[in-house]
Design a protein around this motif. Structure first.
Motif, PDB file in Angstrom:
ATOM      1  N   MET B   1      50.786  48.313  15.835  1.00  0.00           N
ATOM      2  CA  MET B   1      49.432  47.737  15.867  1.00  0.00           C
ATOM      3  C   MET B   1      48.649  48.138  14.610  1.00  0.00           C
ATOM      4  SD  MET B   1      49.111  46.319  19.079  1.00  0.00           S
ATOM      5  CE  MET B   1      47.323  46.185  19.259  1.00  0.00           C
ATOM      6  N   GLY B   2      49.258  47.973  13.448  1.00  0.00           N
ATOM      7  CA  GLY B   2      48.645  48.403  12.201  1.00  0.00           C
ATOM      8  C   GLY B   2      47.385  47.634  11.832  1.00  0.00           C
ATOM      9  N   ASN B   3      47.179  46.473  12.481  1.00  0.00           N
ATOM     10  CA  ASN B   3      46.029  45.649  12.113  1.00  0.00           C
ATOM     11  C   ASN B   3      44.715  46.074  12.753  1.00  0.00           C
ATOM     12  OD1 ASN B   3      47.547  44.027  10.463  1.00  0.00           O
ATOM     13  ND2 ASN B   3      47.735  42.350  11.925  1.00  0.00           N
ATOM     14  N   VAL B   4      44.772  46.895  13.780  1.00  0.00           N
ATOM     15  CA  VAL B   4      43.533  47.248  14.484  1.00  0.00           C
ATOM     16  C   VAL B   4      42.521  47.856  13.519  1.00  0.00           C
ATOM     17  CG1 VAL B   4      42.488  48.658  16.303  1.00  0.00           C
ATOM     18  CG2 VAL B   4      44.665  47.501  16.731  1.00  0.00           C
ATOM     19  N   ALA B   6      42.646  47.695  10.211  1.00  0.00           N
ATOM     20  CA  ALA B   6      42.358  46.715   9.147  1.00  0.00           C
ATOM     21  C   ALA B   6      41.274  45.734   9.591  1.00  0.00           C
ATOM     22  CB  ALA B   6      43.631  45.956   8.762  1.00  0.00           C
ATOM     23  N   MET B   7      41.295  45.340  10.857  1.00  0.00           N
ATOM     24  CA  MET B   7      40.270  44.409  11.347  1.00  0.00           C
ATOM     25  C   MET B   7      38.899  45.092  11.455  1.00  0.00           C
ATOM     26  SD  MET B   7      41.628  41.480  11.347  1.00  0.00           S
ATOM     27  CE  MET B   7      40.329  40.482  12.118  1.00  0.00           C
ATOM     28  N   THR B  10      37.511  45.200   7.885  1.00  0.00           N
ATOM     29  CA  THR B  10      37.106  43.918   7.290  1.00  0.00           C
ATOM     30  C   THR B  10      36.021  43.211   8.108  1.00  0.00           C
ATOM     31  OG1 THR B  10      38.898  42.750   8.455  1.00  0.00           O
ATOM     32  CG2 THR B  10      39.386  43.576   6.231  1.00  0.00           C
ATOM     33  N   ILE B  27      41.758  50.983  21.279  1.00  0.00           N
ATOM     34  CA  ILE B  27      42.213  49.582  21.292  1.00  0.00           C
ATOM     35  C   ILE B  27      43.746  49.546  21.302  1.00  0.00           C
ATOM     36  CG2 ILE B  27      42.298  47.419  19.980  1.00  0.00           C
ATOM     37  CD1 ILE B  27      39.461  48.099  18.919  1.00  0.00           C
ATOM     38  N   PHE B  31      46.251  47.935  24.422  1.00  0.00           N
ATOM     39  CA  PHE B  31      47.259  46.873  24.283  1.00  0.00           C
ATOM     40  C   PHE B  31      48.659  47.423  24.588  1.00  0.00           C
ATOM     41  CE2 PHE B  31      43.775  44.629  22.341  1.00  0.00           C
ATOM     42  CZ  PHE B  31      44.036  43.301  22.639  1.00  0.00           C
ATOM     43  N   GLU B  32      48.922  48.635  24.116  1.00  0.00           N
ATOM     44  CA  GLU B  32      50.214  49.274  24.406  1.00  0.00           C
ATOM     45  C   GLU B  32      50.405  49.430  25.916  1.00  0.00           C
ATOM     46  OE1 GLU B  32      53.603  50.678  23.460  1.00  0.00           O
ATOM     47  OE2 GLU B  32      52.530  51.846  21.941  1.00  0.00           O
TER      48      GLU B  32
END
Lengths: 135, 135, 135, 135
Positions: B1-4, B6-7, B10, B27, B31-32
């Motif tokens: 979930m590397g995007n959490v 990043a989001m 941004t 978060i 999800f996990e």
């Protein structure tokens, strides 16, 4: 949603001392509100006044997700967890109150918000009555 | 979930005084845990000991739905509602505690329940820490 | 999402001839993309350029829901239905392609759309590879 | 679900050439079937014949998730994507057919499966008619 009460009637084990009329009404209200909020979020996006409706979209999305999950939890009776049921009803009331209040601000200008505010009020009320009936 | 994260980085508006590390962790844990509980419910169904795992399946299904909805609510920052966030975190902790306790009873016999109990504990803890950080 | 492969490893019945690496990757990509799209929809709502991002929000919402449901279907192995699995993978690829294309249009201007376009591409690719591996 | 058509009527932009009656019926059937399948999965778990109903639970869970997501996609009209709509309707028909067939096998013995089989048939039919109407 004619099947909600049919599914309660055909549940093959003991439902306990639940108020079936209030449970039926609350499950129906949760699924109805989930659909209405999903549609209201989309209607807001296509509205010429979208910039005034940003917070409304966000409230709609939360309320749709929470109503749906609450409707699912209430549709399960196996291994009933009174504590969890109460907390989800409480969270659902809070989401419906917030979304209903936000939609109500725009109800005069936007018909979709008027319909959605009514759905949120109805769901909030149904949760409140079920919560009271759970004792 | 590397995007959490990043989001979060941004997000084009002000995130407020949130603890980003704890929010990210929570978060991801939601999800996990939603995925693990979905898989554990299914593993229980295919287990030769399914009749002993009925309550576990139900806890898994509730926990999956509640974690997923909590993960979604936490992924939205527009028009932040502290009260609703707190109540969802509370409900999610309750669901994770109940499911973790139920899975833990079967952890010695069923490896899928052991993995799932750990996911539930981790998600409960992440919710607790985020709740404390929200003040 | 370290538990996805752990749950496959502890599944108590026969998983059949599935490519576990590709299944793991696809489940992880579905949950990751669901979270990223949920966050991107919200980031679009708070973006000063929201009026240019309306279609993007809608694509994000569809993609989040479809990825989540696909991730759930793929997390279940009991009574495996190859036909349904294939159709959900196909629908998920279509949703990811549409959302990825829409986000890519805004990637230069909006960092959240750039991250989200990448998540959609990765999920589309993971679905494609799993679909091919299913034969 | 009296609000489904009210939300279509108050949508503030052009809905295109959609058959509103069939769209309304399909959205209502999707949410109804999602609730019924959620309740049937739970009824199966509490049934004394649970070991015969394992595949039924799994079909119920998939069908609930897919109907719900299809109902959400159909509730959005902004930036309409005909291709994605068709693929979700197709997947939903497949899920409803599979779950309806599985429930029908148990309908004589288990009333909850009889009610659920009917809900699945109705939703499959509503999807089929909407798909045909989309051209």
């Amino acid at each position: 949603m004619g099947n909600v009460s049919a599914m309660l009637d055909t549940y093959p084990a003991d439902l306990g001392h639940v108020d079936r009329a209030k449970l039926t009404q609350c499950i129906e209200a949760c699924f109805e509100c989930a659909q209405t909020c999903t549609a209201c979020a989309d209607a807001c996006l296509s509205d010429t006044g979208v910039v005034e409706l940003i917070k409304c979209v966000r409230s709609n999305l939360d309320c749709a997700d929470i109503c749906e999950t609450t409707g699912r939890v209430l549709s399960r009776h196996t291994g009933y967890d009174a504590n969890l049921t109460r907390q989800m009803l409480q969270a659902c009331m809070t989401a419906c109150k917030a979304c209903g209040d936000e939609c109500a601000k725009h109800a005069d200008m936007h018909e979709h918000c008027r319909v959605c505010a009514d759905a949120c009020r109805a769901c909030e009320q149904a949760c409140k009555e079920l919560l009271a009936a759970l004792g």
